[in-house]
Write an enzyme that holds these catalytic residues in place. Sequence first.
Site, PDB file in Angstrom:
ATOM      1  N   LEU A   7       0.847  -1.190   0.000  1.00  0.00           N
ATOM      2  CA  LEU A   7       0.000   0.000   0.000  1.00  0.00           C
ATOM      3  C   LEU A   7       0.884   1.242   0.000  1.00  0.00           C
ATOM      4  O   LEU A   7       1.602   1.502   0.966  1.00  0.00           O
ATOM      5  CB  LEU A   7      -0.910   0.001   1.229  1.00  0.00           C
ATOM      6  N   ALA A   8       0.844   2.006  -1.088  1.00  0.00           N
ATOM      7  CA  ALA A   8       1.760   3.140  -1.249  1.00  0.00           C
ATOM      8  C   ALA A   8       1.072   4.325  -1.897  1.00  0.00           C
ATOM      9  O   ALA A   8       1.701   5.085  -2.640  1.00  0.00           O
ATOM     10  CB  ALA A   8       2.965   2.702  -2.084  1.00  0.00           C
ATOM     11  N   ALA A   9      -0.211   4.513  -1.600  1.00  0.00           N
ATOM     12  CA  ALA A   9      -0.980   5.556  -2.275  1.00  0.00           C
ATOM     13  C   ALA A   9      -1.075   6.850  -1.493  1.00  0.00           C
ATOM     14  O   ALA A   9      -1.451   7.882  -2.052  1.00  0.00           O
ATOM     15  CB  ALA A   9      -2.392   5.042  -2.579  1.00  0.00           C
ATOM     16  N   ARG A  14       1.310  14.893   7.005  1.00  0.00           N
ATOM     17  CA  ARG A  14       2.038  15.312   8.208  1.00  0.00           C
ATOM     18  C   ARG A  14       3.555  15.362   7.999  1.00  0.00           C
ATOM     19  O   ARG A  14       4.278  15.920   8.824  1.00  0.00           O
ATOM     20  CB  ARG A  14       1.698  14.380   9.375  1.00  0.00           C
ATOM     21  N   GLU A 155     -11.376  -1.758  17.724  1.00  0.00           N
ATOM     22  CA  GLU A 155     -10.673  -0.486  17.644  1.00  0.00           C
ATOM     23  C   GLU A 155     -10.642   0.183  19.019  1.00  0.00           C
ATOM     24  O   GLU A 155     -11.541   0.003  19.836  1.00  0.00           O
ATOM     25  CB  GLU A 155     -11.353   0.432  16.633  1.00  0.00           C
ATOM     26  N   ALA A 376      53.526  22.089  -2.362  1.00  0.00           N
ATOM     27  CA  ALA A 376      52.422  22.831  -1.756  1.00  0.00           C
ATOM     28  C   ALA A 376      51.894  23.909  -2.699  1.00  0.00           C
ATOM     29  O   ALA A 376      52.662  24.654  -3.317  1.00  0.00           O
ATOM     30  CB  ALA A 376      52.892  23.470  -0.453  1.00  0.00           C
ATOM     31  N   TYR A 383      40.564  24.063 -16.741  1.00  0.00           N
ATOM     32  CA  TYR A 383      39.375  24.612 -17.394  1.00  0.00           C
ATOM     33  C   TYR A 383      39.716  25.922 -18.088  1.00  0.00           C
ATOM     34  O   TYR A 383      40.239  26.850 -17.453  1.00  0.00           O
ATOM     35  CB  TYR A 383      38.295  24.841 -16.332  1.00  0.00           C
TER      36      TYR A 383
END
Length: 449
Positions: A7-9, A14, A155, A376, A383
Amino acid sequence: MLAVAVLAAGKGTRMKSDLPKVLQPLAGATLVERVLASCKGLAPQRQILIVGHQADRVEQSLAHHPGLEFVLQQPQNGTGHAVQQVLEPLSDFEGDLLVLNGDVPLLRAETIANLLERHRSSGAAVTLLTARLADPTGYGRVFADDAAQVSAIVEHRDCSEAQRYNNLINAGIYCFNWRKLAEVLPQLRSDNDQGELYLTDTVAMLSPAMHLEVADADEINGINDRLQLSQCEAVIQERLRRHWMAEGVTFMDPASCTLSDGTRFGRDVVVEPQCHFRGDAVIGEGCRIGPGSLIDSSRIGDRVEIVYSVVRDAAVASDCAIGPFAQLRPGADLAEGCRVGNFVEIKKSSLAEGCKVNHLSYIGDAELGSGVNVGAGTITANYDGVNKHRTVIGAGSKTGANSVLVAPIVLGEGVTVGAGSTLTKNVPAGALALGRAKQLVKDNWQAPS
């Protein structure tokens, strides 16, 4: 036969994010990728992702998963409505349906395998995953006998005072006999507070209903906001660190370090505080990493020391030393025994055995032969404002401090570059190259007033 429906709908309001909730990242992978990975070992015949919010974006992110089917849920009207969307795709399917949530990423593969085994061995019409919580407030309570047969799910809002003492809760993960589920799915009703179709309601319609209690309640943690995302991240990080410590890695301050699933360590690696590993980071045996280093999608050989440095998409062979405060960018490739020191940046360059770039230098689009010593402040000016060009420095060559090599340029083997030189032309092997302006000294000079 096994089918998996994820389920990924949902939108994930939030989360307060432009990303769909299931694409939120967790330890280097998205939530839904973690869910799919957890059932990979079961080798399901069908894998279906039920999508809705930003469906195209979710599908594109998972395009690299072969055999994954996408079903659109529009509008999103509850978990029962979501699973109703697979009635047509699975119309000819015979077997079991495993229903997972795309925002529950901590489930271990062995837990899912145990759920499937319990379901099949018991001959149940449905088997649900349960957990015991110290504070089950808000969760549906599962009532079952000692044989794990479920009599009811109530519930929280509908529980009596006595029923609320039951701390066995429904985790929302199910394994169904698909044919039996398909018979009752059309019977779901939306006469509830939310006006939605709940998959939970099918449990009362199916018999026998069994449950499997998960030992670690962290596994069923869902993610609805940033706080829960951070809590799940902490669980995954703790799992990863514990695994690698059991494999012979020392973390001096484990809580300050983070890993990705793709991180791999050899034995006797020491990881100092504040080190972070991303992508497919592979660390060889006997390395010392940190403090304060980031290794991202790079391969590190044996006995390498990296201190206060960043290594991304690079390869470092054995017995090298990196840092402090060095950056190896994508395409940096160091052979054995190289030294890269303070404030050195290397990009898309290969360094042969024993090269030293110890201080304040930039090496980009370059090829250094064995034993090259870079002074160094040496810069490869790669470029020209339009294109990048390569610098080649032959074996045994050395550059003096503050040298600039303007690419494209080739220095032969054994070349010495005088300090402060700017070179624009190729230099033959064994030569001394100088490119300085003539020094001018004016005695008794007074600054203009």
